[in-house]
Design a protein around this motif. Structure first.
Motif, PDB file in Angstrom:
ATOM      1  N   ALA A   1       0.844  -1.187   0.000  1.00 32.84           N
ATOM      2  CA  ALA A   1       0.000   0.000   0.000  1.00 32.84           C
ATOM      3  C   ALA A   1       0.880   1.237   0.000  1.00 32.84           C
ATOM      4  O   ALA A   1       1.782   1.366   0.833  1.00 32.84           O
ATOM      5  CB  ALA A   1      -0.923   0.010   1.216  1.00 32.84           C
ATOM      6  N   ASN A   2       0.661   2.113  -0.956  1.00 32.98           N
ATOM      7  CA  ASN A   2       1.436   3.356  -1.051  1.00 32.98           C
ATOM      8  C   ASN A   2       2.939   3.095  -1.087  1.00 32.98           C
ATOM      9  O   ASN A   2       3.741   3.837  -0.524  1.00 32.98           O
ATOM     10  CB  ASN A   2       1.094   4.288   0.117  1.00 32.98           C
ATOM     11  CG  ASN A   2       1.619   5.697  -0.065  1.00 32.98           C
ATOM     12  OD1 ASN A   2       1.597   6.242  -1.177  1.00 32.98           O
ATOM     13  ND2 ASN A   2       2.092   6.303   1.002  1.00 32.98           N
ATOM     14  N   GLY A   3       3.330   2.003  -1.730  1.00 33.24           N
ATOM     15  CA  GLY A   3       4.748   1.702  -1.895  1.00 33.24           C
ATOM     16  C   GLY A   3       5.414   1.075  -0.691  1.00 33.24           C
ATOM     17  O   GLY A   3       6.654   1.034  -0.624  1.00 33.24           O
ATOM     18  N   ALA A   4       4.624   0.580   0.262  1.00 36.10           N
ATOM     19  CA  ALA A   4       5.206  -0.070   1.438  1.00 36.10           C
ATOM     20  C   ALA A   4       4.468  -1.375   1.719  1.00 36.10           C
ATOM     21  O   ALA A   4       3.287  -1.522   1.419  1.00 36.10           O
ATOM     22  CB  ALA A   4       5.111   0.838   2.658  1.00 36.10           C
ATOM     23  N   SER A   5       5.187  -2.324   2.301  1.00 33.37           N
ATOM     24  CA  SER A   5       4.577  -3.578   2.716  1.00 33.37           C
ATOM     25  C   SER A   5       4.078  -3.414   4.144  1.00 33.37           C
ATOM     26  O   SER A   5       4.858  -3.168   5.068  1.00 33.37           O
ATOM     27  CB  SER A   5       5.608  -4.715   2.645  1.00 33.37           C
ATOM     28  OG  SER A   5       5.036  -5.931   3.086  1.00 33.37           O
ATOM     29  N   LEU A   6       2.749  -3.514   4.333  1.00 32.91           N
ATOM     30  CA  LEU A   6       2.136  -3.280   5.634  1.00 32.91           C
ATOM     31  C   LEU A   6       1.481  -4.558   6.148  1.00 32.91           C
ATOM     32  O   LEU A   6       0.735  -5.211   5.425  1.00 32.91           O
ATOM     33  CB  LEU A   6       1.079  -2.181   5.540  1.00 32.91           C
ATOM     34  CG  LEU A   6       1.536  -0.822   5.011  1.00 32.91           C
ATOM     35  CD1 LEU A   6       0.347   0.144   4.950  1.00 32.91           C
ATOM     36  CD2 LEU A   6       2.655  -0.236   5.867  1.00 32.91           C
ATOM     37  N   ARG A   7       1.750  -4.901   7.403  1.00 32.24           N
ATOM     38  CA  ARG A   7       1.064  -6.032   8.039  1.00 32.24           C
ATOM     39  C   ARG A   7      -0.240  -5.526   8.629  1.00 32.24           C
ATOM     40  O   ARG A   7      -0.279  -4.472   9.276  1.00 32.24           O
ATOM     41  CB  ARG A   7       1.928  -6.640   9.150  1.00 32.24           C
ATOM     42  CG  ARG A   7       1.291  -7.881   9.790  1.00 32.24           C
ATOM     43  CD  ARG A   7       2.144  -8.447  10.901  1.00 32.24           C
ATOM     44  NE  ARG A   7       2.211  -7.586  12.075  1.00 32.24           N
ATOM     45  CZ  ARG A   7       2.087  -8.015  13.342  1.00 32.24           C
ATOM     46  NH1 ARG A   7       1.888  -9.291  13.594  1.00 32.24           N
ATOM     47  NH2 ARG A   7       2.187  -7.176  14.336  1.00 32.24           N
ATOM     48  N   TYR A   8      -1.303  -6.281   8.430  1.00 31.40           N
ATOM     49  CA  TYR A   8      -2.606  -5.827   8.903  1.00 31.40           C
ATOM     50  C   TYR A   8      -3.443  -7.014   9.370  1.00 31.40           C
ATOM     51  O   TYR A   8      -3.146  -8.176   9.078  1.00 31.40           O
ATOM     52  CB  TYR A   8      -3.345  -5.074   7.789  1.00 31.40           C
ATOM     53  CG  TYR A   8      -3.902  -5.975   6.713  1.00 31.40           C
ATOM     54  CD1 TYR A   8      -5.227  -6.409   6.752  1.00 31.40           C
ATOM     55  CD2 TYR A   8      -3.087  -6.430   5.667  1.00 31.40           C
ATOM     56  CE1 TYR A   8      -5.731  -7.268   5.779  1.00 31.40           C
ATOM     57  CE2 TYR A   8      -3.582  -7.276   4.692  1.00 31.40           C
ATOM     58  CZ  TYR A   8      -4.903  -7.689   4.758  1.00 31.40           C
ATOM     59  OH  TYR A   8      -5.393  -8.554   3.796  1.00 31.40           O
ATOM     60  N   GLU A   9      -4.518  -6.698  10.072  1.00 33.51           N
ATOM     61  CA  GLU A   9      -5.526  -7.701  10.402  1.00 33.51           C
ATOM     62  C   GLU A   9      -6.905  -7.049  10.322  1.00 33.51           C
ATOM     63  O   GLU A   9      -7.119  -5.945  10.856  1.00 33.51           O
ATOM     64  CB  GLU A   9      -5.325  -8.287  11.786  1.00 33.51           C
ATOM     65  CG  GLU A   9      -6.381  -9.353  12.100  1.00 33.51           C
ATOM     66  CD  GLU A   9      -6.125 -10.099  13.395  1.00 33.51           C
ATOM     67  OE1 GLU A   9      -5.983 -11.333  13.356  1.00 33.51           O
ATOM     68  OE2 GLU A   9      -6.059  -9.439  14.446  1.00 33.51           O
ATOM     69  N   LEU A  10      -7.819  -7.709   9.674  1.00 34.18           N
ATOM     70  CA  LEU A  10      -9.209  -7.267   9.553  1.00 34.18           C
ATOM     71  C   LEU A  10     -10.068  -8.317  10.236  1.00 34.18           C
ATOM     72  O   LEU A  10     -10.074  -9.486   9.827  1.00 34.18           O
ATOM     73  CB  LEU A  10      -9.581  -7.128   8.080  1.00 34.18           C
ATOM     74  CG  LEU A  10     -10.862  -6.377   7.715  1.00 34.18           C
ATOM     75  CD1 LEU A  10     -10.862  -4.963   8.284  1.00 34.18           C
ATOM     76  CD2 LEU A  10     -11.016  -6.325   6.201  1.00 34.18           C
ATOM     77  N   SER A  11     -10.764  -7.933  11.303  1.00 36.59           N
ATOM     78  CA  SER A  11     -11.529  -8.893  12.097  1.00 36.59           C
ATOM     79  C   SER A  11     -12.845  -8.263  12.532  1.00 36.59           C
ATOM     80  O   SER A  11     -13.078  -7.067  12.359  1.00 36.59           O
ATOM     81  CB  SER A  11     -10.717  -9.333  13.317  1.00 36.59           C
ATOM     82  OG  SER A  11     -10.443  -8.221  14.159  1.00 36.59           O
ATOM     83  N   GLY A  12     -13.691  -9.063  13.125  1.00 38.65           N
ATOM     84  CA  GLY A  12     -14.949  -8.557  13.629  1.00 38.65           C
ATOM     85  C   GLY A  12     -16.099  -8.791  12.666  1.00 38.65           C
ATOM     86  O   GLY A  12     -15.902  -9.149  11.504  1.00 38.65           O
TER      87      GLY A  12
ATOM     88  N   VAL B   1       2.630   8.747   6.156  1.00 38.03           N
ATOM     89  CA  VAL B   1       1.881   7.867   7.056  1.00 38.03           C
ATOM     90  C   VAL B   1       0.386   7.941   6.759  1.00 38.03           C
ATOM     91  O   VAL B   1      -0.314   6.928   6.734  1.00 38.03           O
ATOM     92  CB  VAL B   1       2.164   8.231   8.527  1.00 38.03           C
ATOM     93  CG1 VAL B   1       1.328   7.372   9.463  1.00 38.03           C
ATOM     94  CG2 VAL B   1       3.642   8.050   8.848  1.00 38.03           C
ATOM     95  N   LEU B   2      -0.113   9.157   6.504  1.00 38.07           N
ATOM     96  CA  LEU B   2      -1.537   9.309   6.194  1.00 38.07           C
ATOM     97  C   LEU B   2      -1.873   8.670   4.856  1.00 38.07           C
ATOM     98  O   LEU B   2      -2.912   8.003   4.713  1.00 38.07           O
ATOM     99  CB  LEU B   2      -1.911  10.794   6.167  1.00 38.07           C
ATOM    100  CG  LEU B   2      -1.599  11.600   7.431  1.00 38.07           C
ATOM    101  CD1 LEU B   2      -2.173  13.007   7.300  1.00 38.07           C
ATOM    102  CD2 LEU B   2      -2.142  10.922   8.681  1.00 38.07           C
ATOM    103  N   ALA B   3      -1.001   8.856   3.871  1.00 38.05           N
ATOM    104  CA  ALA B   3      -1.225   8.257   2.547  1.00 38.05           C
ATOM    105  C   ALA B   3      -1.173   6.733   2.617  1.00 38.05           C
ATOM    106  O   ALA B   3      -1.841   6.042   1.838  1.00 38.05           O
ATOM    107  CB  ALA B   3      -0.203   8.782   1.546  1.00 38.05           C
ATOM    108  N   ASP B   4      -0.386   6.191   3.554  1.00 41.56           N
ATOM    109  CA  ASP B   4      -0.345   4.737   3.737  1.00 41.56           C
ATOM    110  C   ASP B   4      -1.725   4.201   4.118  1.00 41.56           C
ATOM    111  O   ASP B   4      -2.157   3.163   3.613  1.00 41.56           O
ATOM    112  CB  ASP B   4       0.656   4.359   4.834  1.00 41.56           C
ATOM    113  CG  ASP B   4       2.110   4.465   4.394  1.00 41.56           C
ATOM    114  OD1 ASP B   4       2.353   4.641   3.190  1.00 41.56           O
ATOM    115  OD2 ASP B   4       2.985   4.374   5.271  1.00 41.56           O
TER     116      ASP B   4
ATOM    117  N   ALA C   1      -6.410  -0.732  -1.117  1.00 47.41           N
ATOM    118  CA  ALA C   1      -5.975  -2.102  -1.411  1.00 47.41           C
ATOM    119  C   ALA C   1      -6.962  -3.123  -0.884  1.00 47.41           C
ATOM    120  O   ALA C   1      -7.137  -4.195  -1.478  1.00 47.41           O
ATOM    121  CB  ALA C   1      -4.583  -2.342  -0.826  1.00 47.41           C
ATOM    122  N   LEU C   2      -7.624  -2.799   0.222  1.00 43.47           N
ATOM    123  CA  LEU C   2      -8.608  -3.701   0.816  1.00 43.47           C
ATOM    124  C   LEU C   2     -10.017  -3.457   0.267  1.00 43.47           C
ATOM    125  O   LEU C   2     -10.974  -4.088   0.718  1.00 43.47           O
ATOM    126  CB  LEU C   2      -8.611  -3.543   2.337  1.00 43.47           C
ATOM    127  CG  LEU C   2      -7.320  -3.966   3.047  1.00 43.47           C
ATOM    128  CD1 LEU C   2      -7.386  -3.628   4.533  1.00 43.47           C
ATOM    129  CD2 LEU C   2      -7.046  -5.454   2.860  1.00 43.47           C
TER     130      LEU C   2
END
Length: 261
Positions: free
Chosen positions: A6-17, A71-74, A81-82
């Motif tokens: 996302a925005n040129g960086a590899s970001l670890r995430y979790e989507l739950s709930g 950071v905001l653009a990320d 991306a999601l």
């Protein structure tokens, strides 16, 4: 937990709930998505919760240079991306509140409601010297050299006593930060003044002052609330890292606000 570009960086995430509305949680300086793990039980039944490691922290891509706008653009890139196109609720604590507020100010169409705990206001210039000195110490000697002084100020003994194991986990995660990213973050925040951004926020906003926060005391949070049109202010029996130190209280404070109760 997955990673995504996302925005040129590899970001670890979790989507739950299981909720129909998406709540984005922004972690504090030196934090990661696990910073919100103890607050999840109070949030996942009502919301689809998106947590992620910000660029430079946790298991996301590390950096030597960082800007507030990046950071905001990320976050905007992560939502894209999601394929999350509807406006989201955004919440943050400590430095996470700065990013949450900045995102609401610069991406108003993407934020439904905003909640910030221990936010900042005013120029960081007068406060930057000790921040940069600590960052320089980290660069020379590593993260562990700064852990005691940093956490003595931000995680007081009365809050550690609530759950010793929770504090131990937080401290163990904190010392795993990389010195380069820590220094980049410190330099970024020393040059950031959110004061002009608060007037741009259009989303309904909850501002939380923390009784035990000596770094960003309640008076500072009250000034932030006064600077945001129509913001609601509450005072909570918590500290600088409300999401970690009193996670149940954090969930109980923000969930009714986002649900309109």
């Amino acid at each position: 937990m997955p990673w995504i570009d996302a925005n040129g960086a590899s970001l670890r995430y979790e989507l739950s709930g299981s909720g129909t509305e998406t709540l984005v949680l922004m972690h504090e300086a030196g934090g990661c998505l696990e910073s919100y793990e103890d607050a999840l039980p109070g949030l996942e039944k009502a919301f689809r919760v998106l947590r992620y490691d910000q660029r430079g922290f946790g298991f996301s891509e590390k950096v030597r240079e960082l800007t507030f706008s990046t950071v905001l653009a990320d976050l905007a890139g992560l939502l894209d991306a999601l394929k999350i196109t509807a406006p989201v609720h955004v919440a943050g604590c400590a430095m996470g509140s700065d990013f949450a507020a900045g995102f609401a100010a610069r991406y108003p169409g993407r934020v439904a409601k905003l909640a910030v705990a221990s936010p900042n206001i005013g120029s960081n210039a007068a406060r930057s010297a000790p921040i940069l000195e600590r960052a320089a110490l980290v660069e020379r000697e590593g993260i562990r050299a700064a852990v005691k002084a940093s956490l003595d100020r931000s995680y007081p003994e009365n809050l550690r006593a609530l759950d010793r194991e929770r504090f131990r986990r937080f401290q163990s995660r904190w010392v795993c930060n990389t010195p380069a990213s820590f220094l980049a973050s410190a330099r970024m925040m020393s040059a950031t003044d959110l004061t002009p951004e608060y007037a741009k926020i259009q989303a309904p906003t909850l501002v939380i002052g923390a009784i035990h926060d000596v770094q960003r005391p309640p008076e500072m949070a009250q000034r932030v609330a006064n600077a945001i049109r129509g913001a609601k202010y509450v005072l909570a029996d918590t500290g600088h890292f409300m999401n970690v130190e009193t996670p149940q209280l954090f969930a109980e404070t923000i969930a009714p606000f986002f649900k309109g109760r």
